[in-house]
Design a protein around this motif. Structure first.
Motif, PDB file in Angstrom:
ATOM      1  N   TYR A 282       0.771  -1.023  -0.085  1.00  0.00           N
ATOM      2  CA  TYR A 282      -0.023  -0.259   0.094  1.00  0.00           C
ATOM      3  C   TYR A 282       0.894   1.265  -0.113  1.00  0.00           C
ATOM      4  N   GLN A 283       1.869   1.138   0.805  1.00  0.00           N
ATOM      5  CA  GLN A 283       2.786   2.314   0.697  1.00  0.00           C
ATOM      6  C   GLN A 283       3.755   2.263  -0.288  1.00  0.00           C
ATOM      7  N   GLN A 284       3.627   1.311  -1.288  1.00  0.00           N
ATOM      8  CA  GLN A 284       4.722   1.151  -2.278  1.00  0.00           C
ATOM      9  C   GLN A 284       6.166   1.088  -2.009  1.00  0.00           C
ATOM     10  N   LYS A 285       6.337   0.363  -0.874  1.00  0.00           N
ATOM     11  CA  LYS A 285       7.740   0.162  -0.634  1.00  0.00           C
ATOM     12  C   LYS A 285       8.265  -1.255  -0.950  1.00  0.00           C
ATOM     13  N   TRP A 286       8.509  -1.155  -2.431  1.00  0.00           N
ATOM     14  CA  TRP A 286       8.478  -2.439  -3.211  1.00  0.00           C
ATOM     15  C   TRP A 286      10.037  -2.934  -2.828  1.00  0.00           C
ATOM     16  N   ARG A 287      10.861  -2.135  -2.549  1.00  0.00           N
ATOM     17  CA  ARG A 287      12.305  -2.720  -2.290  1.00  0.00           C
ATOM     18  C   ARG A 287      12.398  -3.546  -0.933  1.00  0.00           C
ATOM     19  N   ASP A 288      11.216  -3.069   0.185  1.00  0.00           N
ATOM     20  CA  ASP A 288      11.220  -3.742   1.501  1.00  0.00           C
ATOM     21  C   ASP A 288      10.422  -5.157   1.187  1.00  0.00           C
ATOM     22  N   VAL A 289       9.320  -4.984   0.005  1.00  0.00           N
ATOM     23  CA  VAL A 289       8.558  -6.320  -0.313  1.00  0.00           C
ATOM     24  C   VAL A 289       9.442  -7.359  -0.815  1.00  0.00           C
ATOM     25  N   PHE A 290      10.213  -6.996  -1.736  1.00  0.00           N
ATOM     26  CA  PHE A 290      11.398  -8.041  -2.380  1.00  0.00           C
ATOM     27  C   PHE A 290      12.591  -7.642  -1.880  1.00  0.00           C
ATOM     28  N   ASN A 291      13.022  -8.298  -0.616  1.00  0.00           N
ATOM     29  CA  ASN A 291      14.412  -7.941  -0.019  1.00  0.00           C
ATOM     30  C   ASN A 291      14.875  -9.147   0.543  1.00  0.00           C
TER      31      ASN A 291
END
Length: 511
Positions: free
Chosen positions: A165-174
């Motif tokens: 939701y917060q568009q923290k994609w680096r944290d989603v795919f880390n």
């Protein structure tokens, strides 16, 4: 209280004496149902404090206190301190939290570990301290040790969806998720090894421990593979939460409506949706289970308290006044309950009932004209209610739970003589006699034991053994009723004797 809490206390007491931590036993037989964290922690506590209510409950109670701290710390990451204080007060005064510390089951640990892990993960993604990530992973692993895969799902789903939701994609795919997986795997090794050696290495037992724990017990209730099915409808939790989240349930409905409205309104950017997912989505998933009990949704209530706390700080005095009037109605109904209890249910003098009535009258009078918007106005009635439940109602109820009452009597009055249970086992009886190894005895064996011994037996079974012409030296009777399934016929004093059964401790002397 029977059945679950008494069973878990009995298993913990048995574990404390046998030190069989990797292979869980009940009545010295293989046990395969709940994960072992509650048994491990309570058995250590019982070793320190003895086989008492305090010894069994204290660890779960401390976890619950930690969960309240976690709710506060999570909330101030995204909201004001006032909202955080309200969230803590709301959660601490829900009926679920009073129940969860009285009737201790695995849900106290699961609920606590879930919100603690969610807070620490959120703290990590906001402040980037690796220690928070490690501790979050540990508590997620402990949540799985408390009640299975739901301990991971209830954490990862709200955290993951909030990151998207917060568009923290680096944290989603880390790559850090590999570290999380590694830590959780280490936490699960002792239990997994124990299940493997106790069950999977012995196919003749007909049970697969690892498959049961990681799939059947949780997901099997949704797919239909599990035999557990109590026929509860999909809307079961919609009814049970009315009591679980009392006295906050009606304001919660409004707060959910406005929270969802803001989420759907693209012009409003919410600071987080962890709480919304943690409550609504997990609630919906649990509703898919074919076997439902009220305490299953306790894991979602910390998130609900935060949603409601935010709503309460945004409403005007006019709306606040309506909720206060609603709460006063609850207060009047609670006062009537006290009076009915003392007049019709248990008509006897009880100083605690008098105290509760006086307190309730004072509170109703005091808040009659006050205009302050203070959340304390909404919790005082439920505090008095639970003062009544804890010191009057529940203590009176358990006097009709014959297994525990007989166990307490035996512990005080029977010294070195053998005690047996006729035909069956009882966790409550074993726990309160402080002897998890109380043996079961059949009719055929009653005449073969020499000297004197004691038998705990039901009224029906006592009739069954009359033909043996046993010499019964002492017969102590106990009233018996299934107190977790209350009916009005039991509650009303005049009709109570019609539904009560008897159980006995008898002393038999064989020459």
């Amino acid at each position: 209280m029977q059945i679950d809490a008494a069973q878990y206390a009995g298993i913990s007491a048995e574990m404390a004496q046998t030190n069989s931590y990797l292979e869980v036993k009940e009545f010295q037989q293989d046990y395969l149902d709940k994960p072992p964290l509650l048994f491990w922690l309570s058995s250590v506590s019982i070793k320190i404090f003895g086989a008492t209510n305090f010894g069994y409950k204290i660890v779960s109670f401390l976890f619950i206190l930690f969960s309240l701290y976690a709710v506060y710390r999570f909330t101030i990451l995204y909201y004001s301190r006032q909202i955080a204080k309200n969230a803590l007060l709301i959660l601490a005064t829900t009926q679920a939290y009073f129940l969860i510390t009285n009737d201790v089951r695995t849900d106290a640990l699961l609920t606590s570990c879930t919100i603690i892990s969610v807070w620490l993960f959120s703290e990590f993604f906001e402040k980037r301290k690796i220690s928070n990530l490690i501790m979050a992973s540990i508590f997620m692993g402990l949540g799985m040790l408390a009640k299975g895969p739901i301990g991971a799902i209830a954490v990862l789903m709200p955290i993951g969806i909030n990151l998207m939701y917060q568009q923290k994609w680096r944290d989603v795919f880390n790559f850090r998720w590999i570290l999380v997986l590694f830590i959780v795997a280490i936490i699960l090794i002792p239990m997994s090894y124990g299940l493997y050696t106790q069950f999977d290495l012995h196919p003749e037992k007909g049970k697969k421990g690892l498959y049961f724990y990681y799939w059947l017990q949780s997901f099997g209730r949704i797919t239909g593979e599990s035999v557990w099915n109590n026929g509860a409808p999909w809307h079961f939790f919609l009814g049970s939460i009315i009591w679980d989240f009392f006295p906050w349930i009606f304001p919660l409905y409004f707060s959910l409506f406005f929270k969802l409205k803001n989420l759907l309104n693209r012009q409003v950017k919410l600071p987080e949706i962890t709480t919304l997912v943690g409550f609504v989505v997990i609630f919906a998933m649990l509703s898919l289970s074919k076997y439902k009990l009220p305490h299953y949704i306790f894991v979602t209530l910390p998130f609900a308290s935060i949603i409601l706390a935010e709503y309460l700080t945004k409403i005007n005095y006019k709306i606040w006044k309506r909720w206060r009037i609603t709460n006063c109605i609850f207060g009047i109904l609670i006062l009537l309950l006290f009076i009915i209890f003392n007049l019709f249910f248990f008509p006897e003098f009880n100083i605690w009932v008098i105290i509760c009535v006086v307190l309730q009258l004072f509170i109703l009078y005091y808040f009659r004209k006050t205009k302050e918007q203070n959340s304390g106005q909404l919790i005082v009635f439920v505090l008095v209610l639970n003062l009544f439940l804890s010191f009057v109602f529940y203590p009176k109820l358990v006097t009709f739970q014959s297994d525990s009452e007989a166990g307490k009597w035996a512990n005080k009055n029977i010294n070195n003589e053998e005690i047996y249970i006729y035909k069956t086992y009882s966790n409550s009886f074993n726990f309160y006699t402080n002897n998890p190894f109380t043996k079961k005895i059949t009719k055929e064996n009653l005449t073969s034991i020499k000297n004197s011994f004691w038998v705990y037996i039901s009224e029906e079974d006592l009739e069954e053994i009359k033909d043996l012409n046993l010499k019964i030296a002492v017969k102590k009777s106990f009233d018996d009723y299934p107190i977790t399934r209350l009916k009005i016929q039991f509650l009303v004093a005049k009709s109570r004797q019609e539904v009560l059964k008897k159980k006995y401790l008898i002393k038999i002397i064989n020459s």
